[in-house]
Design a protein around this motif. Structure first.
Motif, mmCIF file in Angstrom:
data_model
loop_
_atom_site.group_PDB
_atom_site.id
_atom_site.type_symbol
_atom_site.label_atom_id
_atom_site.label_comp_id
_atom_site.label_asym_id
_atom_site.label_seq_id
_atom_site.Cartn_x
_atom_site.Cartn_y
_atom_site.Cartn_z
ATOM 1 N N ILE A 193 0.802 -1.160 0.247
ATOM 2 C CA ILE A 193 0.068 0.104 0.059
ATOM 3 C C ILE A 193 0.766 1.272 0.146
ATOM 4 O O ILE A 193 0.637 2.239 -0.778
ATOM 5 C CB ILE A 193 -0.881 -0.080 1.157
ATOM 6 N N GLU A 194 1.812 1.383 0.870
ATOM 7 C CA GLU A 194 2.857 2.465 0.903
ATOM 8 C C GLU A 194 3.456 2.558 -0.545
ATOM 9 O O GLU A 194 3.676 3.648 -0.967
ATOM 10 C CB GLU A 194 3.836 2.140 2.112
ATOM 11 N N GLN A 195 3.854 1.543 -1.092
ATOM 12 C CA GLN A 195 4.648 1.620 -2.291
ATOM 13 C C GLN A 195 3.753 2.113 -3.541
ATOM 14 O O GLN A 195 3.795 2.868 -4.388
ATOM 15 C CB GLN A 195 5.426 0.359 -2.845
ATOM 16 N N ARG A 196 2.222 1.780 -3.390
ATOM 17 C CA ARG A 196 1.410 2.003 -4.371
ATOM 18 C C ARG A 196 1.030 3.540 -4.233
ATOM 19 O O ARG A 196 1.120 4.276 -5.223
ATOM 20 C CB ARG A 196 0.148 1.265 -4.350
ATOM 21 N N ASP A 197 1.114 4.049 -2.827
ATOM 22 C CA ASP A 197 0.878 5.467 -2.803
ATOM 23 C C ASP A 197 1.928 6.094 -3.073
ATOM 24 O O ASP A 197 1.757 7.343 -3.996
ATOM 25 C CB ASP A 197 0.644 5.754 -1.339
ATOM 26 N N PHE A 198 3.268 5.804 -2.825
ATOM 27 C CA PHE A 198 4.387 6.449 -3.361
ATOM 28 C C PHE A 198 4.357 6.563 -4.789
ATOM 29 O O PHE A 198 4.662 7.645 -5.429
ATOM 30 C CB PHE A 198 5.595 5.923 -2.934
ATOM 31 N N LEU A 199 4.063 5.583 -5.538
ATOM 32 C CA LEU A 199 4.066 5.617 -7.160
ATOM 33 C C LEU A 199 2.964 6.453 -7.531
ATOM 34 O O LEU A 199 3.280 7.258 -8.415
ATOM 35 C CB LEU A 199 3.930 4.099 -7.568
ATOM 36 N N ILE A 245 13.399 9.462 -15.961
ATOM 37 C CA ILE A 245 12.383 9.158 -15.042
ATOM 38 C C ILE A 245 12.880 8.335 -14.105
ATOM 39 O O ILE A 245 12.514 8.532 -13.077
ATOM 40 C CB ILE A 245 11.267 8.484 -15.832
ATOM 41 N N ILE A 246 13.729 7.281 -14.446
ATOM 42 C CA ILE A 246 14.199 6.361 -13.410
ATOM 43 C C ILE A 246 15.072 7.072 -12.344
ATOM 44 O O ILE A 246 14.987 7.091 -11.112
ATOM 45 C CB ILE A 246 15.222 5.242 -14.098
ATOM 46 N N GLU A 247 15.904 8.043 -12.913
ATOM 47 C CA GLU A 247 16.736 8.877 -12.090
ATOM 48 C C GLU A 247 15.840 9.754 -11.079
ATOM 49 O O GLU A 247 16.012 9.932 -9.820
ATOM 50 C CB GLU A 247 17.629 9.466 -12.764
ATOM 51 N N GLU A 252 13.226 10.644 -5.541
ATOM 52 C CA GLU A 252 12.216 10.994 -4.851
ATOM 53 C C GLU A 252 11.937 9.815 -3.699
ATOM 54 O O GLU A 252 11.567 9.936 -2.621
ATOM 55 C CB GLU A 252 10.905 10.960 -5.758
ATOM 56 N N TYR A 253 12.287 8.558 -4.199
ATOM 57 C CA TYR A 253 12.379 7.373 -3.272
ATOM 58 C C TYR A 253 13.244 7.596 -2.051
ATOM 59 O O TYR A 253 12.895 7.129 -0.819
ATOM 60 C CB TYR A 253 12.648 6.034 -4.186
ATOM 61 N N ASN A 254 14.531 8.054 -2.436
ATOM 62 C CA ASN A 254 15.390 8.005 -1.377
ATOM 63 C C ASN A 254 15.209 9.319 -0.408
ATOM 64 O O ASN A 254 15.304 9.329 0.938
ATOM 65 C CB ASN A 254 16.680 8.434 -1.981
ATOM 66 N N LYS A 255 14.250 10.222 -0.906
ATOM 67 C CA LYS A 255 13.905 11.356 0.079
ATOM 68 C C LYS A 255 12.524 10.776 0.946
ATOM 69 O O LYS A 255 12.536 10.977 2.113
ATOM 70 C CB LYS A 255 13.043 12.377 -0.700
ATOM 71 N N ALA A 256 11.817 9.795 0.384
ATOM 72 C CA ALA A 256 10.717 9.470 0.933
ATOM 73 C C ALA A 256 11.092 8.449 2.240
ATOM 74 O O ALA A 256 10.515 8.328 3.182
ATOM 75 C CB ALA A 256 9.767 8.384 0.182
ATOM 76 N N VAL A 257 12.282 7.542 2.077
ATOM 77 C CA VAL A 257 12.583 6.534 2.983
ATOM 78 C C VAL A 257 13.530 7.035 4.069
ATOM 79 O O VAL A 257 13.890 6.677 4.943
ATOM 80 C CB VAL A 257 13.428 5.413 2.409
#
Length: 257
Positions: A193-199, A245-247, A252-257
């Motif tokens: 759920i967390e991953q889906r929300d982040f995406l 896009i991948i970069e 964004e993912y590193n900021k989130a975690v």
């Protein structure tokens, strides 16, 4: 008289064998015969500790080792019977095994000893008062604090674990529910759920072209060439935008975690 034949040794009685063995402790033939002749002691004493949370084979192994230890230490010149000497040795080793090895949880020796005293006190007090004693009564009987009694009684659950297949309660609606059924498990769906929300939040930061590339590549499993044909751009442009896009996704993912 020097005897070297095993058959000749087997014809001798126990006292004669012990006399020979006392004169030559390296005589393994006599030692083995003495062990075989007295294994019945290990079997009898081991059976007294059945149904205490340990397999009979384990108890018998401990008793057998204690028997060998007793045979090695026995002094026939003292005049007492071997069985009278060996029994306390075997029983002592079995009790030591239960005390030091069997507890499921590592409980301090002080608590283990107190737990044993509490068990004996319960029996005595129940006989004297015709009712089950309270912790306070046990504490007064033993001359310890009530807190010590409660601690030892709670630690005693580490002696013999309760099966997770046992019913969880006596209520009729719970008769088919075991203790294992009530143990919580890690909910892996929370991570999804967390991953889906982040995406979903990340997709909102992309422009229309970037969204089409992400959906085409990672949801529809299309090749870069197929996406380029659908959108009307070159495959090289799709490749360049995909890397961008991948970069961005990684940052964004590193900021989130």
């Amino acid at each position: 008289m020097n005897l070297t034949s095993e058959k000749e040794y087997e014809k001798m009685d126990v006292k004669e064998l012990f006399k020979v063995f006392s004169e030559d402790k390296s005589n393994t033939v006599v030692r083995n015969i003495l062990i075989e002749k007295h294994l019945y002691l290990a079997k009898i004493l081991s059976k007294k500790y059945i149904n205490k949370g340990v397999d009979y084979e384990d108890i018998f192994q401990v008793a057998s080792l204690a028997l060998i230890y007793a045979i090695d230490r026995y002094d026939i010149s003292k005049g007492f019977e071997f069985s009278s000497f060996a029994t306390p040795t075997i029983v002592g080793e079995i009790k030591k095994y239960f005390r030091d090895k069997v507890w499921t949880l590592r409980v301090p020796r002080r608590i283990q000893e107190l737990s044993k005293k509490i068990s004996n006190a319960k029996i005595q007090l129940e006989q004297d008062n015709k009712k089950s004693p309270r912790p306070k009564e046990i504490a007064e009987y033993l001359g310890v604090t009530e807190e010590d009694v409660l601690e030892a009684m709670e630690a005693a659950y580490g002696y013999q674990p309760v099966s997770l297949d046992m019913p969880s309660g006596e209520e009729s609606e719970e008769k088919d529910i075991t203790l294992g059924d009530k143990i919580g498990t890690e909910e892996t769906r929370f991570g999804e759920i967390e991953q889906r929300d982040f995406l979903e939040q990340f997709m909102k930061t992309l422009n229309e072209l970037e969204v089409k590339i992400v959906i085409g590549r990672f949801f529809d499993n299309k090749t870069q060439s197929a996406i380029a044909d659908d959108i009307g751009i070159s495959q090289m442009t799709v490749s360049r935008l995909e890397k961008k896009i991948i970069e961005k996704l990684k940052k964004e993912y590193n900021k989130a975690v």
